[in-house]
Design a protein around this motif. Sequence first.
Motif, short mmCIF file in Angstrom:
data_model
loop_
_atom_site.label_atom_id
_atom_site.label_comp_id
_atom_site.label_asym_id
_atom_site.label_seq_id
_atom_site.Cartn_x
_atom_site.Cartn_y
_atom_site.Cartn_z
N GLN A 142 32.48 47.43 33.63
CA GLN A 142 33.54 47.29 34.63
C GLN A 142 32.96 46.91 35.99
O GLN A 142 33.51 46.05 36.70
CB GLN A 142 34.33 48.60 34.75
CG GLN A 142 35.55 48.48 35.65
CD GLN A 142 36.32 49.80 35.75
OE1 GLN A 142 35.89 50.83 35.22
NE2 GLN A 142 37.45 49.76 36.44
N ARG B 12 32.07 43.23 36.07
CA ARG B 12 33.25 42.37 36.22
C ARG B 12 33.74 42.34 37.66
O ARG B 12 34.03 41.27 38.22
CB ARG B 12 34.38 42.85 35.30
CG ARG B 12 34.19 42.57 33.83
CD ARG B 12 35.49 42.76 33.06
NE ARG B 12 36.03 44.11 33.23
CZ ARG B 12 35.74 45.14 32.46
NH1 ARG B 12 34.87 44.99 31.46
NH2 ARG B 12 36.28 46.32 32.67
N GLU B 13 33.83 43.52 38.27
CA GLU B 13 34.40 43.58 39.61
C GLU B 13 33.45 43.03 40.68
O GLU B 13 33.90 42.43 41.66
CB GLU B 13 34.81 45.02 39.93
CG GLU B 13 35.89 45.58 39.02
CD GLU B 13 37.17 44.74 38.99
OE1 GLU B 13 37.40 43.93 39.91
OE2 GLU B 13 37.95 44.89 38.03
N ALA C 37 31.42 40.55 40.10
CA ALA C 37 31.55 39.10 39.91
C ALA C 37 32.82 38.59 40.57
O ALA C 37 32.82 37.53 41.23
CB ALA C 37 31.55 38.76 38.42
N ASN C 38 33.93 39.32 40.43
CA ASN C 38 35.19 38.90 41.05
C ASN C 38 35.08 38.87 42.57
O ASN C 38 35.56 37.94 43.23
CB ASN C 38 36.31 39.85 40.63
CG ASN C 38 36.71 39.70 39.17
OD1 ASN C 38 36.45 38.65 38.56
ND2 ASN C 38 37.31 40.72 38.60
N ALA C 39 34.46 39.90 43.15
CA ALA C 39 34.30 39.96 44.60
C ALA C 39 33.41 38.84 45.11
O ALA C 39 33.70 38.20 46.14
CB ALA C 39 33.75 41.32 45.01
N GLU C 40 32.33 38.58 44.39
CA GLU C 40 31.41 37.51 44.79
C GLU C 40 32.08 36.14 44.70
O GLU C 40 31.89 35.29 45.59
CB GLU C 40 30.17 37.54 43.91
CG GLU C 40 29.26 38.73 44.19
CD GLU C 40 28.17 38.91 43.16
OE1 GLU C 40 27.17 39.58 43.46
OE2 GLU C 40 28.31 38.39 42.03
N GLN C 41 32.88 35.94 43.67
CA GLN C 41 33.58 34.66 43.53
C GLN C 41 34.61 34.47 44.63
O GLN C 41 34.77 33.37 45.17
CB GLN C 41 34.24 34.59 42.16
CG GLN C 41 33.26 34.43 41.00
CD GLN C 41 33.90 34.61 39.65
OE1 GLN C 41 35.12 34.69 39.54
NE2 GLN C 41 33.09 34.69 38.60
N ALA C 42 35.32 35.53 44.98
CA ALA C 42 36.33 35.43 46.04
C ALA C 42 35.66 35.11 47.38
O ALA C 42 36.16 34.28 48.15
CB ALA C 42 37.11 36.74 46.14
N GLU D 114 43.28 38.56 49.69
CA GLU D 114 42.55 38.39 48.43
C GLU D 114 41.20 39.09 48.50
O GLU D 114 40.79 39.80 47.56
CB GLU D 114 42.35 36.91 48.12
CG GLU D 114 41.59 36.68 46.81
CD GLU D 114 41.14 35.25 46.62
OE1 GLU D 114 41.06 34.81 45.46
OE2 GLU D 114 40.85 34.57 47.62
N THR E 55 39.98 42.38 46.20
CA THR E 55 38.79 42.40 45.33
C THR E 55 37.87 43.57 45.70
O THR E 55 37.26 44.18 44.81
CB THR E 55 38.00 41.08 45.41
OG1 THR E 55 37.51 40.87 46.74
CG2 THR E 55 38.84 39.90 44.99
#
Length: 377
Positions: free
Chosen positions: A322, A325-326, A328-333, A356, A360
């Motif tokens: 988990q 995943r999170e 990665a989501n924060a880095e992508q945003a 956004e 994240t």
Amino acid sequence: MRTTRFLVPAAAGVLAVSSLTACSDGDDRDAAKAAHAVDVKATDASCELDVTDLAAGQATFTVTNSGGKVTEFYVYAAGDRVMGEVENIAPGLTRELRVELPAGTYETACKPGMSGRGIRGALKVTGTAATVAPDAALAQATASYQRYVVSQTGALLTRTEEFVAAVKAGDVAKAKALYPVARTYWERIEPVAETFGDLDPRIDGREEVVEEGMEFTGFHRIEKDLWVSGDISADGPIADRLLADVKEIVAKANAEKLTPLQLANGAKALLDEVASGKITGEEERYSHTDLWDFNGNLEGSKAAIAALRPALEQRSPELVAQLDREFANAEQALARHRVGDGWMLHTQLTKAELKELSDTINALAEPISKVAAVVAR
């Protein structure tokens, strides 16, 4: 070689055997060295390793920077746990990194400009590696994080020295460019820095410290002068004091030994910093360079979790998945707002974009809030 033609046959035979043995030993040593030696050619657009399969043990990476930007070289385990790094590799220089690598899969990274995720590549290490017991994994976590702190404080000191020199020279443009870069290294280790009483507010205090009976000094005092009045002619003493305070906190941070629980709490505290100061634009209210701080806090939080990762994988592998995943989501945003080696200004982001980023961080904070309980088992 020519003299061997004049030896008697018996002597020649002895020499031949000795030569073969020496050659064999030399070949073995060369082969062993080759199994652990990697040449790295770094440019502003590439990061080439001549070997990507190594034997377990101590590896030596010889990094040559042929680019035009200062670069860094990292070896990461899963979850971006730093196994070793060498920083401040100026153009034209070669530096060496020695690191102990158990069997497993890793990533290497060159970071031209000393920012971002870097130019990544795969590295495979084969051999026998002993399983680390849970308690030993926690002990290793603190040692791993301490290496990270030392690397970041070294860069913080170097960048602060450059920033202070620009301020004292009256070079406003250069000081503005260096300001958010130096701040990045500070933000990565903020949980450690905050443990040393008045040093933190002297270095990082915003204007509100006056209400607490303290003098307004440090990074943010110079930030205000750079971006509000543009006059830093009287800031020499403030810059000198900033550098002296940074030197003091670097020495203390390098000697400080945090517990695994402190690492877990520090990772969460860094995300709280993002939510309370970076998303709102409060932290860098004059320069609006909040995303540099945001990135620094995120990287610092990830480094603390990465240090704890071997223990977390043993105790709660589903939590590790988990967290991956999170993060990665924060880095992508955040990556959507990168500009060159830096970031967009806070004032350039829309409300939707800020929301956004906030969402994240909140999503990441939820699993990170569980880490301390897992560590304390």
